[in-house]
Design a protein around this motif. Structure first.
Motif, PDB file in Angstrom:
ATOM      1  N   ASP A   7      62.548  50.752  49.790  1.00  0.00           N
ATOM      2  CA  ASP A   7      63.116  50.198  51.020  1.00  0.00           C
ATOM      3  C   ASP A   7      62.978  48.686  50.984  1.00  0.00           C
ATOM      4  OD1 ASP A   7      63.994  49.507  53.517  1.00  0.00           O
ATOM      5  OD2 ASP A   7      62.922  51.093  54.559  1.00  0.00           O
ATOM      6  N   SER A   8      63.957  48.034  50.379  1.00  0.00           N
ATOM      7  CA  SER A   8      63.891  46.578  50.214  1.00  0.00           C
ATOM      8  C   SER A   8      64.018  45.840  51.535  1.00  0.00           C
ATOM      9  CB  SER A   8      64.997  46.111  49.260  1.00  0.00           C
ATOM     10  OG  SER A   8      66.275  46.499  49.735  1.00  0.00           O
ATOM     11  N   ALA A   9      64.536  46.508  52.572  1.00  0.00           N
ATOM     12  CA  ALA A   9      64.692  45.863  53.874  1.00  0.00           C
ATOM     13  C   ALA A   9      63.422  45.937  54.710  1.00  0.00           C
ATOM     14  CB  ALA A   9      65.855  46.493  54.647  1.00  0.00           C
ATOM     15  N   GLY A  59      71.360  61.394  49.877  1.00  0.00           N
ATOM     16  CA  GLY A  59      72.123  61.515  48.654  1.00  0.00           C
ATOM     17  C   GLY A  59      71.839  60.346  47.733  1.00  0.00           C
ATOM     18  N   LYS A  60      72.109  60.538  46.457  1.00  0.00           N
ATOM     19  CA  LYS A  60      71.756  59.502  45.479  1.00  0.00           C
ATOM     20  C   LYS A  60      72.512  58.198  45.719  1.00  0.00           C
ATOM     21  CE  LYS A  60      72.481  62.442  42.099  1.00  0.00           C
ATOM     22  NZ  LYS A  60      72.612  63.024  40.741  1.00  0.00           N
ATOM     23  N   ALA A  61      73.779  58.284  46.112  1.00  0.00           N
ATOM     24  CA  ALA A  61      74.559  57.063  46.326  1.00  0.00           C
ATOM     25  C   ALA A  61      74.006  56.254  47.493  1.00  0.00           C
ATOM     26  CB  ALA A  61      76.030  57.409  46.567  1.00  0.00           C
ATOM     27  N   LEU A  62      73.700  56.932  48.604  1.00  0.00           N
ATOM     28  CA  LEU A  62      73.176  56.231  49.776  1.00  0.00           C
ATOM     29  C   LEU A  62      71.812  55.620  49.468  1.00  0.00           C
ATOM     30  CD1 LEU A  62      74.169  55.772  52.691  1.00  0.00           C
ATOM     31  CD2 LEU A  62      72.722  57.676  53.396  1.00  0.00           C
ATOM     32  N   ALA A  63      70.974  56.358  48.754  1.00  0.00           N
ATOM     33  CA  ALA A  63      69.656  55.844  48.392  1.00  0.00           C
ATOM     34  C   ALA A  63      69.764  54.671  47.428  1.00  0.00           C
ATOM     35  CB  ALA A  63      68.811  56.952  47.781  1.00  0.00           C
ATOM     36  N   ALA A  64      70.729  54.728  46.510  1.00  0.00           N
ATOM     37  CA  ALA A  64      70.897  53.648  45.536  1.00  0.00           C
ATOM     38  C   ALA A  64      71.365  52.353  46.204  1.00  0.00           C
ATOM     39  CB  ALA A  64      71.886  54.068  44.456  1.00  0.00           C
ATOM     40  N   LEU A  65      72.256  52.471  47.178  1.00  0.00           N
ATOM     41  CA  LEU A  65      72.669  51.286  47.935  1.00  0.00           C
ATOM     42  C   LEU A  65      71.487  50.731  48.718  1.00  0.00           C
ATOM     43  CD1 LEU A  65      76.158  52.483  49.222  1.00  0.00           C
ATOM     44  CD2 LEU A  65      75.727  50.674  47.552  1.00  0.00           C
ATOM     45  N   GLY A  66      70.799  51.596  49.442  1.00  0.00           N
ATOM     46  CA  GLY A  66      69.539  51.248  50.083  1.00  0.00           C
ATOM     47  C   GLY A  66      69.674  50.529  51.410  1.00  0.00           C
ATOM     48  N   PRO A  67      68.577  50.533  52.191  1.00  0.00           N
ATOM     49  CA  PRO A  67      68.556  49.855  53.485  1.00  0.00           C
ATOM     50  C   PRO A  67      68.883  48.372  53.346  1.00  0.00           C
ATOM     51  CG  PRO A  67      66.660  51.298  53.264  1.00  0.00           C
ATOM     52  CD  PRO A  67      67.310  51.244  51.917  1.00  0.00           C
ATOM     53  N   ASN A  78      71.885  47.267  52.911  1.00  0.00           N
ATOM     54  CA  ASN A  78      73.202  47.223  52.296  1.00  0.00           C
ATOM     55  C   ASN A  78      74.226  47.843  53.239  1.00  0.00           C
ATOM     56  OD1 ASN A  78      75.185  46.909  50.274  1.00  0.00           O
ATOM     57  ND2 ASN A  78      73.706  47.458  48.672  1.00  0.00           N
ATOM     58  N   LYS A  79      75.485  47.905  52.797  1.00  0.00           N
ATOM     59  CA  LYS A  79      76.542  48.533  53.585  1.00  0.00           C
ATOM     60  C   LYS A  79      77.301  49.539  52.723  1.00  0.00           C
ATOM     61  CE  LYS A  79      77.418  44.785  56.879  1.00  0.00           C
ATOM     62  NZ  LYS A  79      78.449  43.870  57.438  1.00  0.00           N
ATOM     63  N   LYS A 137      80.879  51.574  51.686  1.00  0.00           N
ATOM     64  CA  LYS A 137      82.174  50.988  51.373  1.00  0.00           C
ATOM     65  C   LYS A 137      83.081  50.864  52.597  1.00  0.00           C
ATOM     66  CE  LYS A 137      84.024  55.320  49.471  1.00  0.00           C
ATOM     67  NZ  LYS A 137      84.622  55.928  48.255  1.00  0.00           N
ATOM     68  N   ASP A 138      82.749  51.597  53.686  1.00  0.00           N
ATOM     69  CA  ASP A 138      83.488  51.402  54.931  1.00  0.00           C
ATOM     70  C   ASP A 138      82.750  50.467  55.893  1.00  0.00           C
ATOM     71  OD1 ASP A 138      81.446  53.151  55.471  1.00  0.00           O
ATOM     72  OD2 ASP A 138      82.642  54.566  56.616  1.00  0.00           O
ATOM     73  N   GLU A 139      81.828  49.658  55.319  1.00  0.00           N
ATOM     74  CA  GLU A 139      81.149  48.563  56.030  1.00  0.00           C
ATOM     75  C   GLU A 139      80.180  49.034  57.109  1.00  0.00           C
ATOM     76  OE1 GLU A 139      81.328  45.125  55.275  1.00  0.00           O
ATOM     77  OE2 GLU A 139      82.128  46.109  53.502  1.00  0.00           O
ATOM     78  N   ARG A 140      79.603  50.219  56.944  1.00  0.00           N
ATOM     79  CA  ARG A 140      78.578  50.685  57.877  1.00  0.00           C
ATOM     80  C   ARG A 140      77.208  50.300  57.321  1.00  0.00           C
ATOM     81  NH1 ARG A 140      79.585  56.807  59.474  1.00  0.00           N
ATOM     82  NH2 ARG A 140      78.161  56.207  61.159  1.00  0.00           N
ATOM     83  N   LYS A 141      76.377  49.731  58.175  1.00  0.00           N
ATOM     84  CA  LYS A 141      75.073  49.242  57.735  1.00  0.00           C
ATOM     85  C   LYS A 141      74.112  50.389  57.482  1.00  0.00           C
ATOM     86  CE  LYS A 141      71.331  46.032  58.845  1.00  0.00           C
ATOM     87  NZ  LYS A 141      70.792  45.054  59.839  1.00  0.00           N
ATOM     88  N   ILE A 142      73.454  50.331  56.334  1.00  0.00           N
ATOM     89  CA  ILE A 142      72.448  51.329  55.975  1.00  0.00           C
ATOM     90  C   ILE A 142      71.082  50.830  56.445  1.00  0.00           C
ATOM     91  CG2 ILE A 142      71.370  52.598  54.082  1.00  0.00           C
ATOM     92  CD1 ILE A 142      73.923  52.000  52.446  1.00  0.00           C
TER      93      ILE A 142
END
Length: 332
Positions: A86-88, A137-145, A147-148, A150-155
């Motif tokens: 959790d880099s954020a 899911g792996k994609a959401l975890a890889a993007l991480g807190p 980040n956004k 691809k439809d610009e929703r903040k994680i």
């Protein structure tokens, strides 16, 4: 202290926070560790000094701070810890926890891995209780807190909360979803592609607070559709953050029908005052709110020796609500 099952899943009353203790066939593990020393006190009371595994759903203080106290104690040993990056999360507590885990591993005291996602490749079990990670899911975890998508929703940290399903002999027991939010739920539903994951007990995410822009009621409807719970548990601290939100409880009751709703502590929505005497229905086990008489159901236990029976019993808890919670959300 009275009856307590030998094999169980305990949803601890830790105030505002989450902690689930699983004990089966002499093996004990934990999902989230709550605030302060609640977990430590529960384990000490039960005579438990060894934890096979600790899983942290996400990096929020009310889910991780209890682990710091366990690591600082010489009375407990921990086999492994699993968490996600959790880099954020720039809190001092999060950084201290990571550094302490690194130090403990360097001394050979435990193993820890940054992997608690779908298909992480690790077979998680506590005795005969299976633990299945169905989010993030792996994609959401890889993007991480931070980040956004691809439809610009903040994680956020909540978006990547680990969602863990418990089962025994292939029979579902409970769903433990951390502080899963709307974005995380939508990602989970997309990956499940219309499939449901039935769970008789749901520990409700984020303590019954708001979980996204679509509204708390809509989130409640969607998560109940996904898990079809018979019991919904809110792990709350009385007087903190106004949880559970009335619109959440109302939506659950409308969607799930005769679902049992239980809070660890007595919400101010349900009673402006606490009982004059200590409630007699509480289990003979640690509950954070017992001393101040703030408990509602207190620490709740799924009895694995009795076909998943939830305690305290409905009748005893119901009598307490009738007497002491005149504006109970679960009854309105």
């Amino acid at each position: 202290m009275g009856f307590f099952p030998g094999n169980y899943v305990a949803i601890l009353d830790v105030g505002h926070g989450n902690c689930c203790v699983i004990s089966d066939n002499g093996v004990t593990s934990v999902i989230d560790t709550g605030l302060g020393t609640s977990l430590l006190e529960f384990l000490s009371e039960r005579g438990i000094t060894t934890l096979d595994m600790v899983l942290l759903s996400h990096a929020d203080q009310d889910h991780i701070s209890g682990l710091i106290h366990l690591l600082a104690s010489t009375e407990f040993s921990i086999g492994c810890v699993r968490l996600n990056t959790d880099s954020a999360k720039g809190t001092k507590l999060w950084k201290n926890l990571v550094y302490e885990l690194e130090t403990q591993e360097s001394k050979g005291k435990l193993n820890w891995e940054v992997q608690l996602t779908v298909d992480s490749g690790e077979d998680l079990a506590v005795g005969n209780v299976g633990l299945e990670v169905i989010a993030p899911g792996k994609a959401l975890a890889a993007l991480g807190p931070g980040n956004k998508t691809k439809d610009e929703r903040k994680i956020t940290s909540n978006s990547v909360s680990a969602v863990i399903l418990l089962s025994k002999s292939e029979k579902p027991i409970a769903a433990i979803p951390g502080d899963l939010d709307e974005l995380g739920l939508q990602d989970l539903k997309r990956r499940l592609n219309g499939q449901k994951r039935i769970s008789p007990v749901l520990v409700y995410p984020h303590h019954g607070a708001s979980s996204g822009s679509s509204g708390s009621a809509q989130f409640a409807i969607e998560i109940c559709e996904l898990f079809s719970p018979k019991v919904v548990i809110f792990s709350i601290g009385r007087g903190l953050h106004g949880t559970p939100r009335p619109e959440v409880v109302d939506a659950i009751r409308r969607k799930a029908g005769r679902v049992k709703i239980a809070c660890t502590q007595l919400s101010e929505h349900c009673s402006a005052t606490v009982p004059a005497l200590e409630p007699s229905h509480l289990l003979p086990v640690y509950s954070e709110g017992r001393g101040d008489r703030k408990c509602c159901a207190g620490t709740m236990v799924i009895d694995l020796d009795d076909d998943g029976e939830l305690r305290p019993a409905d009748a005893d808890h119901g009598d307490f609500i009738d007497k002491h919670a005149v504006t109970a959300l679960c009854r309105l």
